[in-house]
Design a protein around this motif. Structure first.
Motif, PDB file in Angstrom:
ATOM      1  N   HIS A 177      10.517   4.766   4.705  1.00  0.00           N
ATOM      2  CA  HIS A 177      10.298   4.913   3.252  1.00  0.00           C
ATOM      3  C   HIS A 177       8.967   4.280   2.872  1.00  0.00           C
ATOM      4  O   HIS A 177       8.594   3.235   3.402  1.00  0.00           O
ATOM      5  N   SER A 178       8.276   4.925   1.937  1.00  0.00           N
ATOM      6  CA  SER A 178       7.006   4.401   1.451  1.00  0.00           C
ATOM      7  C   SER A 178       7.231   3.757   0.077  1.00  0.00           C
ATOM      8  O   SER A 178       7.784   4.381  -0.827  1.00  0.00           O
ATOM      9  N   VAL A 179       6.815   2.502  -0.059  1.00  0.00           N
ATOM     10  CA  VAL A 179       7.096   1.724  -1.274  1.00  0.00           C
ATOM     11  C   VAL A 179       6.352   2.308  -2.488  1.00  0.00           C
ATOM     12  O   VAL A 179       5.169   2.666  -2.396  1.00  0.00           O
ATOM     13  N   LEU A 180       7.040   2.363  -3.603  1.00  0.00           N
ATOM     14  CA  LEU A 180       6.473   2.826  -4.883  1.00  0.00           C
ATOM     15  C   LEU A 180       5.233   2.002  -5.254  1.00  0.00           C
ATOM     16  O   LEU A 180       5.160   0.809  -4.984  1.00  0.00           O
ATOM     17  N   VAL A 181       4.305   2.641  -5.926  1.00  0.00           N
ATOM     18  CA  VAL A 181       3.070   1.979  -6.365  1.00  0.00           C
ATOM     19  C   VAL A 181       3.379   0.906  -7.444  1.00  0.00           C
ATOM     20  O   VAL A 181       4.380   1.013  -8.154  1.00  0.00           O
ATOM     21  N   GLU A 196       0.639  -2.587   4.269  1.00  0.00           N
ATOM     22  CA  GLU A 196       1.208  -2.900   5.589  1.00  0.00           C
ATOM     23  C   GLU A 196       2.406  -2.003   5.853  1.00  0.00           C
ATOM     24  O   GLU A 196       3.047  -1.511   4.919  1.00  0.00           O
ATOM     25  N   THR A 197       2.692  -1.803   7.145  1.00  0.00           N
ATOM     26  CA  THR A 197       3.948  -1.162   7.515  1.00  0.00           C
ATOM     27  C   THR A 197       4.829  -2.250   8.128  1.00  0.00           C
ATOM     28  O   THR A 197       4.377  -3.007   8.985  1.00  0.00           O
ATOM     29  N   VAL A 198       6.046  -2.335   7.643  1.00  0.00           N
ATOM     30  CA  VAL A 198       6.964  -3.358   8.161  1.00  0.00           C
ATOM     31  C   VAL A 198       8.161  -2.648   8.790  1.00  0.00           C
ATOM     32  O   VAL A 198       8.827  -1.833   8.146  1.00  0.00           O
ATOM     33  N   THR A 199       8.379  -2.948  10.069  1.00  0.00           N
ATOM     34  CA  THR A 199       9.528  -2.370  10.769  1.00  0.00           C
ATOM     35  C   THR A 199      10.561  -3.474  10.967  1.00  0.00           C
ATOM     36  O   THR A 199      10.243  -4.538  11.500  1.00  0.00           O
ATOM     37  N   THR A 230      12.154   1.225   8.351  1.00  0.00           N
ATOM     38  CA  THR A 230      10.687   1.149   8.426  1.00  0.00           C
ATOM     39  C   THR A 230      10.137   1.360   7.025  1.00  0.00           C
ATOM     40  O   THR A 230      10.417   2.378   6.389  1.00  0.00           O
ATOM     41  N   LEU A 231       9.349   0.398   6.547  1.00  0.00           N
ATOM     42  CA  LEU A 231       8.776   0.498   5.204  1.00  0.00           C
ATOM     43  C   LEU A 231       7.264   0.596   5.287  1.00  0.00           C
ATOM     44  O   LEU A 231       6.608  -0.229   5.946  1.00  0.00           O
ATOM     45  N   LYS A 232       6.736   1.613   4.622  1.00  0.00           N
ATOM     46  CA  LYS A 232       5.280   1.788   4.557  1.00  0.00           C
ATOM     47  C   LYS A 232       4.795   1.385   3.171  1.00  0.00           C
ATOM     48  O   LYS A 232       5.593   1.314   2.237  1.00  0.00           O
ATOM     49  N   ASN A 233       3.480   1.211   3.043  1.00  0.00           N
ATOM     50  CA  ASN A 233       2.868   0.852   1.757  1.00  0.00           C
ATOM     51  C   ASN A 233       3.427  -0.453   1.183  1.00  0.00           C
ATOM     52  O   ASN A 233       3.576  -0.612  -0.020  1.00  0.00           O
ATOM     53  N   VAL A 234       3.735  -1.386   2.093  1.00  0.00           N
ATOM     54  CA  VAL A 234       4.190  -2.718   1.661  1.00  0.00           C
ATOM     55  C   VAL A 234       2.943  -3.536   1.319  1.00  0.00           C
ATOM     56  O   VAL A 234       1.985  -3.554   2.085  1.00  0.00           O
ATOM     57  N   PRO A 235       2.922  -4.203   0.145  1.00  0.00           N
ATOM     58  CA  PRO A 235       1.710  -4.954  -0.212  1.00  0.00           C
ATOM     59  C   PRO A 235       1.622  -6.267   0.568  1.00  0.00           C
ATOM     60  O   PRO A 235       2.634  -6.954   0.721  1.00  0.00           O
ATOM     61  N   PRO A 236       0.429  -6.598   1.087  1.00  0.00           N
ATOM     62  CA  PRO A 236       0.287  -7.889   1.779  1.00  0.00           C
ATOM     63  C   PRO A 236       0.218  -9.040   0.773  1.00  0.00           C
ATOM     64  O   PRO A 236      -0.824  -9.286   0.180  1.00  0.00           O
TER      65      PRO A 236
END
Ligand code: EPU
Length: 423
Positions: A232-236, A74-77, A40-46
């Protein structure tokens, strides 16, 4: 085809929320393949490049669920227990070279795969020889047939020592992902040190991988039999942040960049911008960039991290077109990353190119013109030039911009300037 109309002589003044980094999210999505328990990835850029990677994963049999979290994230699972296709087709890979990032994970988990060769692109030839050499050093058999890399490691990958002759970002990421489930220890020497690689390693560690040394030029990995689910939350995105900092400089304005430790992520860029035209001040969860009163000429060369990022070269060049003197830019990473020069010239810039060096002689002002985006970063350099120019600028081939800049017109509006997207 969509275009962007940029109204000239505007001043940036506001706050911009920086999205997750495209170049961190792409390898993280590929890393989902490694575990049968998914990721599961959080903070994914659209962004359109993210949609392309998701389409590629879906072709392989990954079930991806995407949910929006506000406008900029976005959150991508990824559900990965149903992967049943091991071919990354040319139709998708030709759209985005980062598709090659599925090679290491597919080989590590399934022992075979076929990935279309990406080919070159506007900014350079972009070979993947080092990805393949590294995998071969880990025991993979690699054939090139009908435009595809066919890779096999029937008895699994073996830990090895591999030294990259030059620094490669996705090459390091591919070998890192291949190594996490290899038999024994892998040592990657002269590994790339980009923060996006550290982010990938952090996520892989949450999945159970044993990795040390990420962020240095020597990464050590001890293979484990399997990886588990993680969140995991994606790096800025440091490149997006740098781009908006240049927007503040070129429009003689100021911007609050919100969402990360940009001093740590952009050390050389910040140093050069201080020399050129910006004052930086720490603010809660970010950094303020403020015009310092003049645009001084600077010389710089693009280099692997922590050097000046090639992905900020075009935007900085737009700024230097308005400096009070002569700047010299040496592009050391890509052999053909000056295509924006001809477009900036249409707006009145005075730039000459000789080999890897561009000499930019500052002019008093730029003039709005119809121009064409030639690659992702070049596209925003033209928007930046347009914001400062006299008159309006019409930027064509905006699909380049959609690949890597999330909601550009909305974020620009957040910092007080107007651009319109024209369908
Ligand atoms: N190279 C080789 N052989 C290889 C791999 C690379 O000769 O096997 C050469 C390349 O031709 C280039 C240099 O090594 O001259 C560096 O290339 P690298 O492999 O580091 O680039 P990349 O991994 O393909 C990533 C970013 C690029 C960014 C570069 C450099 C991603 C998805 N892409 O590309 O981002 O410019 O690193 O920092 O991470 C962008 O976002 O606009 C972009 C182009």
């Amino acid at each position: 085809m969509e275009k962007i109309r940029v109204y000239g002589e505007q001043k940036v003044n506001g706050k911009v929320h920086i999205s997750g980094a495209k170049n961190a999210a792409l390898p993280l999505l590929a890393a989902a393949i490694l575990s049968e328990e998914g990721l599961t990835l959080k903070n994914v850029p659209p962004l359109s490049d993210i949609s392309t990677m998701i389409a590629l994963l879906e072709t392989l049999g990954v079930e991806c669920t995407v949910s929006s979290v506000g406008d900029y994230s976005e959150t991508v699972t990824c559900k990965t227990d149903s992967i049943d296709n091991f071919t990354a087709p040319y139709t998708i890979v030709k759209k985005m070279r980062a598709s090659i990032l599925v090679l290491g994970p597919l080989l590590a988990r399934f022992g075979h795969c076929s990935v279309s060769l990406p080919g070159g692109c506007a900014i350079g030839v972009r070979p993947i020889d080092l990805h393949l050499k590294g995998l071969m050093a880990m025991g993979a058999e690699v054939d090139l047939k009908d435009g595809y890399v066919q890779a096999k490691a029937q008895k699994g990958l073996k830990g090895t020592e591999f030294e990259f002759p030059i620094s490669t970002v996705t090459g390091t990421e591919n070998l890192l992902m291949a190594a996490v489930m290899a038999d024994g220890e892998t040592v990657l020497k002269n590994a790339a040190r980009e923060p996006e690689i550290v982010d990938l390693a952090n996520c892989l560690k949450k999945m159970g991988a044993r990795i040390e040394g990420e962020g240095t030029s020597e990464i050590r990995v001890v293979g484990v039999p399997r990886l588990r689910h993680a969140e995991h939350s994606v790096l800025v995105d440091r490149i997006e942040a740098g781009t908006y900092a240049v927007a503040a400089a070129i429009t003689k304005g100021q911007v609050d960049l919100i969402g990360g430790n940009f001093r740590k992520l952009l050390p050389t860029f910040i140093e050069k911008m201080e020399e050129c035209s910006l004052i930086f001040e720490d603010i809660p969860n970010g950094l303020q960039a403020k015009y310092a009163g003049e645009i001084r000429p600077i010389d710089f060369q693009t280099e692997p991290f922590p050097g000046f990022p090639t992905d900020l070269q075009a935007q900085t060049m737009a700024l230097l077109c308005l400096a009070g003197g002569k700047s010299v830019i040496d592009e050391k990473i890509w052999e053909n990353r000056f295509m924006h020069v001809a477009e900036l010239a249409r707006m009145g810039a005075n730039i000459s190119v000789s080999g890897s060096q561009a000499t930019v002689c500052g002019v008093d002002h730029l003039v709005g013109a119809p121009v064409m985006a030639t690659d992702l970063r070049a596209s925003f350099s033209l928007v930046l030039a347009g914001l400062a120019a006299k008159g309006n600028t019409l930027v064509d081939r905006v699909y380049h911009l959609n690949r890597g800049y999330c909601c550009a017109e909305k974020k620009l509006a957040d910092c007080g300037v107007r651009v319109d997207r024209i369908k």
